[in-house]
Design a protein around this motif. Structure first.
Motif, PDB file in Angstrom:
ATOM      1  N   GLN B  17       0.880  -1.255   0.050  1.00 36.20           N
ATOM      2  CA  GLN B  17      -0.058  -0.037   0.024  1.00 36.20           C
ATOM      3  C   GLN B  17       0.993   1.310  -0.089  1.00 36.20           C
ATOM      4  OE1 GLN B  17      -3.667  -0.413   0.808  1.00 36.20           O
ATOM      5  NE2 GLN B  17      -4.368   1.599   1.101  1.00 36.20           N
ATOM      6  N   ASN B  19       3.912   1.382  -1.079  1.00 36.92           N
ATOM      7  CA  ASN B  19       5.071   1.286  -2.098  1.00 36.92           C
ATOM      8  C   ASN B  19       6.578   1.434  -1.573  1.00 36.92           C
ATOM      9  OD1 ASN B  19       5.960   0.938  -4.710  1.00 36.92           O
ATOM     10  ND2 ASN B  19       5.777   3.009  -5.212  1.00 36.92           N
ATOM     11  N   LEU B  20       6.573   0.572  -0.461  1.00 32.72           N
ATOM     12  CA  LEU B  20       7.883   0.840   0.323  1.00 32.72           C
ATOM     13  C   LEU B  20       8.962  -0.106  -0.349  1.00 32.72           C
ATOM     14  CD1 LEU B  20       6.751   0.412   3.930  1.00 32.72           C
ATOM     15  CD2 LEU B  20       7.380   2.307   2.904  1.00 32.72           C
ATOM     16  N   GLN B  21       9.752   0.755  -1.433  1.00 32.96           N
ATOM     17  CA  GLN B  21      10.471  -0.049  -2.610  1.00 32.96           C
ATOM     18  C   GLN B  21      11.616  -0.949  -1.950  1.00 32.96           C
ATOM     19  OE1 GLN B  21      11.218   3.549  -5.160  1.00 32.96           O
ATOM     20  NE2 GLN B  21       9.373   2.886  -6.130  1.00 32.96           N
ATOM     21  N   ASP B  22      12.523  -0.381  -0.859  1.00 30.65           N
ATOM     22  CA  ASP B  22      13.716  -0.979  -0.446  1.00 30.65           C
ATOM     23  C   ASP B  22      13.421  -1.815   0.904  1.00 30.65           C
ATOM     24  OD1 ASP B  22      14.895  -0.148  -2.644  1.00 30.65           O
ATOM     25  OD2 ASP B  22      15.716   1.672  -1.596  1.00 30.65           O
ATOM     26  N   GLY B  40       9.929   5.650   9.340  1.00 31.98           N
ATOM     27  CA  GLY B  40       9.799   6.767   8.921  1.00 31.98           C
ATOM     28  C   GLY B  40       8.524   7.253   8.196  1.00 31.98           C
ATOM     29  N   LEU B  41       7.458   6.512   8.496  1.00 31.99           N
ATOM     30  CA  LEU B  41       6.401   7.052   7.655  1.00 31.99           C
ATOM     31  C   LEU B  41       5.813   8.292   8.253  1.00 31.99           C
ATOM     32  CD1 LEU B  41       4.345   3.613   7.914  1.00 31.99           C
ATOM     33  CD2 LEU B  41       5.931   4.448   6.401  1.00 31.99           C
ATOM     34  N   ASP B  42       4.899   9.078   7.347  1.00 29.76           N
ATOM     35  CA  ASP B  42       4.409  10.379   7.826  1.00 29.76           C
ATOM     36  C   ASP B  42       2.886  10.532   7.703  1.00 29.76           C
ATOM     37  OD1 ASP B  42       3.872  10.517   5.166  1.00 29.76           O
ATOM     38  OD2 ASP B  42       5.702  11.618   4.540  1.00 29.76           O
ATOM     39  N   ASP B  45       0.928   8.715   4.874  1.00 35.95           N
ATOM     40  CA  ASP B  45       1.217   7.346   5.146  1.00 35.95           C
ATOM     41  C   ASP B  45      -0.064   6.923   6.211  1.00 35.95           C
ATOM     42  OD1 ASP B  45       3.153   6.578   3.373  1.00 35.95           O
ATOM     43  OD2 ASP B  45       4.574   7.438   5.015  1.00 35.95           O
ATOM     44  N   GLU B  48      -3.166   6.536   4.295  1.00 35.50           N
ATOM     45  CA  GLU B  48      -3.126   5.257   3.721  1.00 35.50           C
ATOM     46  C   GLU B  48      -3.280   4.145   4.773  1.00 35.50           C
ATOM     47  OE1 GLU B  48      -2.926   4.827   0.431  1.00 35.50           O
ATOM     48  OE2 GLU B  48      -1.960   6.682  -0.377  1.00 35.50           O
TER      49      GLU B  48
END
Lengths: 350, 89
Positions: B17, B19-22, B40-42, B45, B48
């Motif tokens: 959801q 899109n945490l790429q790494d 480190g979400l904000d 997020d 979301e």
């Protein structure tokens, strides 16, 4: 307006100020998509995950432009885009239908607005100055340039980051294809083969660091811009308009070293341009530019990037024959789209 | 066991959801803070994650003040889901 930096991501290997269109990248089919760099080194990884492709290549092109100009900030960020952030618009609208207008996620909505690219550049720079986005179909980029011009004239800015971005998406291609505008080309090398119907779709982002006054780093100058909305102009109309445009700036046709014309490969679209090339521009060097970038509403920004670099290098790129241009260089860009948006941009070396 | 499965599902859903790429689901600890020093979400997020609860578990977070507690970690989210699914089976 003086150009002291550019940044571009296009269907050519144009990012990062390497060799200037030494070789033309080949694209097959009905579209020419951007050759994109590795964004992790250019943009905040926390921001990248939310960015769609156009926001990534738009913001990265802007950052590369600022890097060449040596700017940390600017008095104005002005962007032109005809379609805006289409991918996120598609995602948002699909979810709207899928979830029956309930439980919509915020990211796609926030990132789907046309001004997202300008906003992301502003956020990345922590730049709170003037920030505007023009959404005027195939005049979007030209009107962004005119806005910078007026800010300079009115004394509201001494410099501006001006650019344009548009993207190809599955949604947009599916819709536009139905109008019969595109053709499947064996190669963009043969886009201009005569007698063909249809063109190749293109995309890209081009940004320019513009200054009101010369400061020593500039390598090209935008002398004049004009837009004309003329659907099916009568014979001779564009010749007259071009003559008026040039003479208003004390330039004659013989002063032009190069004319970049907006051929797109469709015989009906290109007929008037061929007429100009063999008529009023008979003694000038003329060339297309959409064989490099494809057809899209802000493609004149790609042409301006080409013109600026031709002025900088005093020669045409190798892929265009590498002809050297002596001394002061003057380039006219004449672009036109299927809906009758005609634009003229006069560029010269510094 | 059910709780463990729910936490594993949540990790996969969070990665997709947001899109945490790494980040792989296995990289997220059950008790790791999701915001600030953790993943480190904000604030976007957080919105979301509210939608994630609605879409996947049919749970509406009605009291915004509960947010920081509910979304502190994967375990706190799983406990909130379990509690509300028991209350509204």
């Amino acid at each position: 307006m003086y150009i002291c930096g550019t940044g571009i991501i296009s269907p050519q290997p144009s990012f990062g100020h390497g060799p200037f269109l030494e070789e033309m990248a080949e694209h097959r089919g009905e579209e020419m998509r951007c050759i994109e760099p590795e964004y992790k080194d250019l943009l905040d990884p926390k921001l990248i995950r939310r960015m769609s492709r156009i926001i990534r290549f738009g913001t990265a092109a802007a950052m590369d432009c600022l890097k060449e100009a040596g700017w940390n900030s600017t008095d104005a960020i002005i962007t032109g885009t005809a379609y805006g952030c289409l991918e996120d618009t598609g995602v948002f609208l699909s979810r709207l239908v899928e979830f029956k207008e309930q439980m919509l996620t915020p990211t796609a909505f926030i990132q789907s607005t046309h001004n997202t690219i300008g906003a992301q550049i502003g956020l990345s720079l922590k730049c709170h100055s003037y920030n505007n986005t023009f959404v005027h179909r195939a005049f979007s980029f030209e009107h962004a340039l005119l806005d910078a011009w007026m800010l300079f004239k009115e004394g509201q800015a001494d410099n501006a980051l001006v650019g344009a971005a548009d993207e190809i998406t599955g949604y947009s291609q599916a819709i536009i294809r139905r109008f019969g505008i595109y053709r499947k080309c064996e190669s963009n090398f043969t886009l201009f083969e005569k007698g063909q119907k249809g063109t190749m779709a293109g995309e890209g982002a081009s940004f320019f660091a513009l200054q009101k006054q010369a400061g020593g780093k500039e390598y090209a100058k935008i002398d004049a811009i004009k837009t004309l909305l003329l659907e099916n102009p009568a014979a001779g109309t564009m010749e007259t308009e071009i003559q008026l445009f040039l003479s208003a700036h004390s330039v004659s046709i013989t002063d032009l070293d190069l004319v970049l014309l907006g051929y797109n490969g469709d015989f009906s679209h290109d007929a008037a341009l061929h007429h100009l090339a063999s008529g009023m521009f008979e003694d000038s060097i003329t060339s297309g530019f959409k064989q490099y970038c494809g057809e899209y509403p802000t493609s004149s920004a790609f042409a301006l990037w080409m013109a600026a670099n031709i002025c900088k290098n005093n020669s045409l790129p190798s892929s265009m024959g590498g002809i050297g241009l002596e001394g002061f260089v003057r380039v006219l860009i004449y672009n036109v789209d299927l809906l009758g948006h005609h634009s003229l941009i006069l560029v010269s070396s510094c | 066991m059910v709780m463990e499965k729910l936490m594993e599902d949540l990790k996969t859903q969070i990665v997709e959801q947001l899109n945490l790429q790494d980040v792989k689901p296995g990289d997220i600890g059950n008790d790791d803070p999701l915001f600030n020093e953790g993943l480190g979400l904000d604030s976007i997020d957080a919105l979301e994650l509210i939608v994630l609860l609605q879409q996947h578990y049919n749970i509406k977070l009605l009291n915004a003040e509960e947010g920081p507690k509910v979304f502190y970690s994967v375990r706190s989210m799983a406990e909130y889901i379990t509690t509300h699914q028991k209350a509204n089976p």
